[in-house]
Design a protein around this motif. Structure first.
Motif, PDB file in Angstrom:
ATOM      1  N   ILE A  58     -24.047  13.775  21.627  1.00 44.54           N
ATOM      2  CA  ILE A  58     -23.649  14.263  22.982  1.00 44.54           C
ATOM      3  C   ILE A  58     -24.180  15.649  23.933  1.00 44.54           C
ATOM      4  CG2 ILE A  58     -21.563  14.867  24.081  1.00 44.54           C
ATOM      5  CD1 ILE A  58     -20.201  12.900  22.007  1.00 44.54           C
ATOM      6  N   ARG A  59     -24.940  15.704  24.534  1.00 42.01           N
ATOM      7  CA  ARG A  59     -25.537  16.711  25.329  1.00 42.01           C
ATOM      8  C   ARG A  59     -24.946  17.334  26.641  1.00 42.01           C
ATOM      9  NH1 ARG A  59     -29.290  15.958  29.421  1.00 42.01           N
ATOM     10  NH2 ARG A  59     -29.695  14.181  29.931  1.00 42.01           N
ATOM     11  N   ILE A  60     -25.109  18.569  26.844  1.00 43.67           N
ATOM     12  CA  ILE A  60     -24.260  19.409  27.800  1.00 43.67           C
ATOM     13  C   ILE A  60     -25.360  19.467  29.457  1.00 43.67           C
ATOM     14  CG2 ILE A  60     -23.265  21.205  29.131  1.00 43.67           C
ATOM     15  CD1 ILE A  60     -22.964  22.555  26.220  1.00 43.67           C
ATOM     16  N   LEU A  61     -24.933  17.901  30.582  1.00 44.47           N
ATOM     17  CA  LEU A  61     -25.467  18.321  31.526  1.00 44.47           C
ATOM     18  C   LEU A  61     -25.963  19.377  32.082  1.00 44.47           C
ATOM     19  CD1 LEU A  61     -23.930  15.095  33.756  1.00 44.47           C
ATOM     20  CD2 LEU A  61     -26.467  15.143  31.782  1.00 44.47           C
ATOM     21  N   ARG A  62     -26.586  19.111  32.470  1.00 49.87           N
ATOM     22  CA  ARG A  62     -27.517  21.104  33.098  1.00 49.87           C
ATOM     23  C   ARG A  62     -27.602  20.561  34.764  1.00 49.87           C
ATOM     24  NH1 ARG A  62     -29.264  21.355  28.200  1.00 49.87           N
ATOM     25  NH2 ARG A  62     -29.719  22.929  27.123  1.00 49.87           N
ATOM     26  N   ASN A  63     -26.654  20.105  35.391  1.00 55.71           N
ATOM     27  CA  ASN A  63     -26.271  19.466  36.980  1.00 55.71           C
ATOM     28  C   ASN A  63     -26.260  21.156  37.919  1.00 55.71           C
ATOM     29  OD1 ASN A  63     -24.012  19.784  35.782  1.00 55.71           O
ATOM     30  ND2 ASN A  63     -23.010  17.776  36.554  1.00 55.71           N
ATOM     31  N   TYR A  64     -25.417  21.915  37.209  1.00 64.13           N
ATOM     32  CA  TYR A  64     -25.444  23.457  37.517  1.00 64.13           C
ATOM     33  C   TYR A  64     -26.395  24.022  38.735  1.00 64.13           C
ATOM     34  CZ  TYR A  64     -26.427  25.470  33.399  1.00 64.13           C
ATOM     35  OH  TYR A  64     -27.136  25.273  32.328  1.00 64.13           O
ATOM     36  N   ARG A  65     -27.729  23.605  37.938  1.00 67.36           N
ATOM     37  CA  ARG A  65     -28.739  24.120  38.636  1.00 67.36           C
ATOM     38  C   ARG A  65     -28.729  23.734  40.289  1.00 67.36           C
ATOM     39  NH1 ARG A  65     -32.059  22.659  33.715  1.00 67.36           N
ATOM     40  NH2 ARG A  65     -31.919  24.629  32.114  1.00 67.36           N
ATOM     41  N   HIS A  66     -28.667  22.296  40.411  1.00 62.88           N
ATOM     42  CA  HIS A  66     -28.782  21.919  41.821  1.00 62.88           C
ATOM     43  C   HIS A  66     -27.423  21.572  43.127  1.00 62.88           C
ATOM     44  CE1 HIS A  66     -32.724  21.008  40.359  1.00 62.88           C
ATOM     45  NE2 HIS A  66     -32.206  21.130  39.616  1.00 62.88           N
ATOM     46  N   MET A  67     -26.196  22.289  42.615  1.00 66.05           N
ATOM     47  CA  MET A  67     -25.092  22.726  43.132  1.00 66.05           C
ATOM     48  C   MET A  67     -24.937  23.536  44.596  1.00 66.05           C
ATOM     49  SD  MET A  67     -22.262  21.897  40.527  1.00 66.05           S
ATOM     50  CE  MET A  67     -22.131  21.519  39.166  1.00 66.05           C
ATOM     51  N   GLY A  68     -24.714  23.101  45.358  1.00 64.02           N
ATOM     52  CA  GLY A  68     -24.121  23.511  46.614  1.00 64.02           C
ATOM     53  C   GLY A  68     -23.621  24.740  46.348  1.00 64.02           C
ATOM     54  N   PRO A  69     -23.627  25.870  46.972  1.00 69.04           N
ATOM     55  CA  PRO A  69     -22.654  26.758  46.631  1.00 69.04           C
ATOM     56  C   PRO A  69     -20.473  26.836  46.783  1.00 69.04           C
ATOM     57  CG  PRO A  69     -23.891  27.678  48.978  1.00 69.04           C
ATOM     58  CD  PRO A  69     -24.357  25.893  48.637  1.00 69.04           C
ATOM     59  N   GLY A  70     -20.169  25.615  47.515  1.00 67.12           N
ATOM     60  CA  GLY A  70     -19.156  25.198  47.698  1.00 67.12           C
ATOM     61  C   GLY A  70     -19.202  24.183  45.675  1.00 67.12           C
TER      62      GLY A  70
END
Length: 144
Positions: free
Chosen positions: A8-20
């Motif tokens: 199990i690992r943490i996704l680093r998907n927050y790097r490409h999110m829009g401001p909202g």
């Protein structure tokens, strides 16, 4: 299924999110990590002020995010700067949480981040199957 077969690992998907979406994600992480007894203070051992700094910048980002919705160029640029700072803090936090999860795997469930499961056994089977197919293909090209 045993725990040894699943990573199990943490996704680093927050790097490409829009401001909202990033704003909603930061609020989720703030709620998950504020006064959470499941995550010990020793998790942030390398940087004990990391969580406090993240919460402070997160609160500042929340205020700037709402002001930037009115379209002020200065507020939008400040929001972008704060978002990059928060991403750097989140990267540090993810590294600390994943290191702590070696001793306490349940910590990842309570941290608020999005998780991914990687099944090791399945990957090994695919690699072995691909190697067997390559050997068979090589055998047929040698015989023709």
């Amino acid at each position: 299924m045993t725990v040894t077969n699943v990573l199990i690992r943490i996704l680093r998907n927050y790097r490409h999110m829009g401001p909202g979406k990033f704003h909603a994600f930061v609020l989720k992480i703030v709620r998950a990590l504020t006064d959470n007894p499941k995550i010990p203070a020793s998790t942030w051992g390398a940087n004990p002020n990391l969580l406090a700094t993240f919460l402070e910048v997160g609160a500042k980002y929340d205020g700037v995010y709402h002001k930037a919705n009115y379209g002020s160029v200065l507020d939008i640029s400040e929001r972008e700067i704060l978002q990059q700072q928060l991403i750097a803090y989140l990267d540090e936090m993810v590294a600390d949480l994943e290191a702590e999860s070696v001793r306490n795997p349940e910590i990842l469930i309570y941290c608020g981040f999005d998780l991914a499961k990687e099944r090791r056994g399945n990957t090994r089977k695919k690699i072995a199957h691909a190697a067997a197919e390559a050997t068979v293909a090589e055998h047929y090209t040698d015989n023709t």
